[in-house]
Design an enzyme around this catalytic site. Sequence first.
Site, PDB file in Angstrom:
ATOM      1  N   HIS A  65       4.302  -5.282  -2.900  1.00  0.00           N
ATOM      2  CA  HIS A  65       3.877  -4.795  -1.735  1.00  0.00           C
ATOM      3  C   HIS A  65       4.363  -3.240  -1.655  1.00  0.00           C
ATOM      4  O   HIS A  65       4.448  -3.123  -0.389  1.00  0.00           O
ATOM      5  CB  HIS A  65       3.895  -5.710  -0.546  1.00  0.00           C
ATOM      6  CG  HIS A  65       3.215  -6.896  -0.632  1.00  0.00           C
ATOM      7  ND1 HIS A  65       3.530  -7.974   0.428  1.00  0.00           N
ATOM      8  CD2 HIS A  65       2.188  -7.373  -1.284  1.00  0.00           C
ATOM      9  CE1 HIS A  65       2.789  -9.024   0.088  1.00  0.00           C
ATOM     10  NE2 HIS A  65       2.141  -8.625  -0.928  1.00  0.00           N
ATOM     11  N   TYR A  66       4.390  -2.667  -2.616  1.00  0.00           N
ATOM     12  CA  TYR A  66       5.191  -1.255  -2.558  1.00  0.00           C
ATOM     13  C   TYR A  66       4.264  -0.292  -2.025  1.00  0.00           C
ATOM     14  O   TYR A  66       2.850  -0.312  -2.170  1.00  0.00           O
ATOM     15  CB  TYR A  66       5.534  -0.593  -3.997  1.00  0.00           C
ATOM     16  CG  TYR A  66       4.897  -0.947  -5.133  1.00  0.00           C
ATOM     17  CD1 TYR A  66       3.872   0.221  -5.479  1.00  0.00           C
ATOM     18  CD2 TYR A  66       4.716  -2.146  -5.791  1.00  0.00           C
ATOM     19  CE1 TYR A  66       3.046  -0.044  -6.410  1.00  0.00           C
ATOM     20  CE2 TYR A  66       3.818  -2.191  -6.850  1.00  0.00           C
ATOM     21  CZ  TYR A  66       2.911  -1.038  -7.137  1.00  0.00           C
ATOM     22  OH  TYR A  66       1.852  -1.341  -8.345  1.00  0.00           O
TER      23      TYR A  66
END
Length: 544
Positions: free
Chosen positions: A478-479
């Site tokens: 989930h960068y």
Amino acid sequence: MLNATSSPTISYYDYIIVGGGTSGCALAATLSQNASVLLLERGGSPYGNPNITSLEKFGAALSDLSPTSPSQRFISEDGVINARARVLGGGSCLNAGFYTRASSEYIRAVGWDSRLVNESYQWVEQRVAFKPEMGPWQSAVRDGLLEAGVVPNNGFTYDHLHGTKVGGTIFDRNGNRHTAADLLEYANPGGLTVLLHATVHRILFATKARPKPAAHGVVYRDASGAKHRAFLNRGLKNEIIISSGALGSPQLLMLSGVGPAQHLRAHNITVVLDQPMVGQLMSDNPMNAIFVPSPLPVEVSLIQVVGITQFGSYIEAASGANFEVTQQRDYGMFSPKIGQLSTVPPKQRTPEALAKAIEQMNSLDEEAFQGGFIIEKITGPISTGHLELRTNSPDDNPSVTFNYFKEPQDLQRCVEGISTIEKVIESRPFSKFRFDFLSVPQLLNLTASAPVNLLPKHYNSSQSLDDFCKDTVMTIWHYHGGCQVGSVVDHDYKVMGVDALRIIDGSTFNASPGTNPQATVMMLGRYMGVNILRERLANEDLEN
């Protein structure tokens, strides 16, 4: 869909979208209704690839390290191995499928129109979102969360609400994945050209006799290496839109001469605009997990249930045979084969070390694969890092640092999340899925010693949950960040300091939305597509 080798050397469009990923597909489908659109995707098609489409094959695409893989591995400077998508549909082709909206507080803070946000989510959901079928193991996790105090029970909902809920999934009841590429079914076929295996090398800017540079074309290469150029048609509202993700968008800006001037000059890149915030404020939500062996067989499941706590940790779970891929044992999303090699010194990140981790995993007893992981990720996070070019090739990964747990509040949220997972494991509803003789401290040490990464371990991780969080940190993919609203783009997602260029994807987020971002990334593509068309139509009315 066409292979880029069939495209002309020079072409012209109203909109050129770089990146056919989670946001790019929704954006292209929307803009095609009233304009000519070129969608350039560096990867191939997701259709017909069972490693993408089948739930039971989850992990196989992430384990594929071939040049044609839909997943491109990268290792952050922290040492955590991660993945970025290289396929039409983007990360929605690789992820664990959970579909959930951002909170109303998040939407207000960003400044989006809540009515259009809701309409855009619904537009996405009609094609790709489903209600999951709950099995006994996931149900036990849900009931355990409620007993652990993560209340109320919000039932099945796409909405982000404190308490425990069952969320949506992009896997249908037959276990088939639906991706952002399916949103192209909404497109006007006469208004859209989709090119696969088309890698954009740079954005072209016009600078002469202008108050500021204006994007007017792109240079891309096809799979054979042949160079092509695509230009914008004449028109004040025509634009290039980058939707290449949190790694690809800041990387392409820098390759095109927009970024920190000193860094660009070090790579012999002509500076179009000195923009020191490109590549800054990078974040990745750290994930930590506890593996719980089960005395009973469990269903194959990815993320279905989430506990949304008041203290900023999200509890989720996955189980079953998806931890085995074909004839080779795997830990699915927790496998060293797909990246959880973690923070070891660079010289120790070797193929031999990875092979040793896989050998350890393959030697585990069959029972080790009967059970599931209960995971937590923290909201935000507060900790941030940065991204820089490593080479001048768009095919190569940039260098990125996330600084996991740099901020003490992030670590505290992890500790509280793991403490909540302990309560779930010890709850009455979950009791039939755990062995009585394995205490929670033993499970913590079992997880910390498993080959999900090669971190130097503390002697007894269960003695300190701080140590456990640091020892077992992984990514949940989930960068975000690198081209954030307010620092690189304005609130209309226009790149500040240049004309005719926007960025619409997760690189613009200041924090990851909801518990899992894919729904909001797809929504954003639709939302901004509608807004851009409204601007376009209003301008045409004025001209007429």
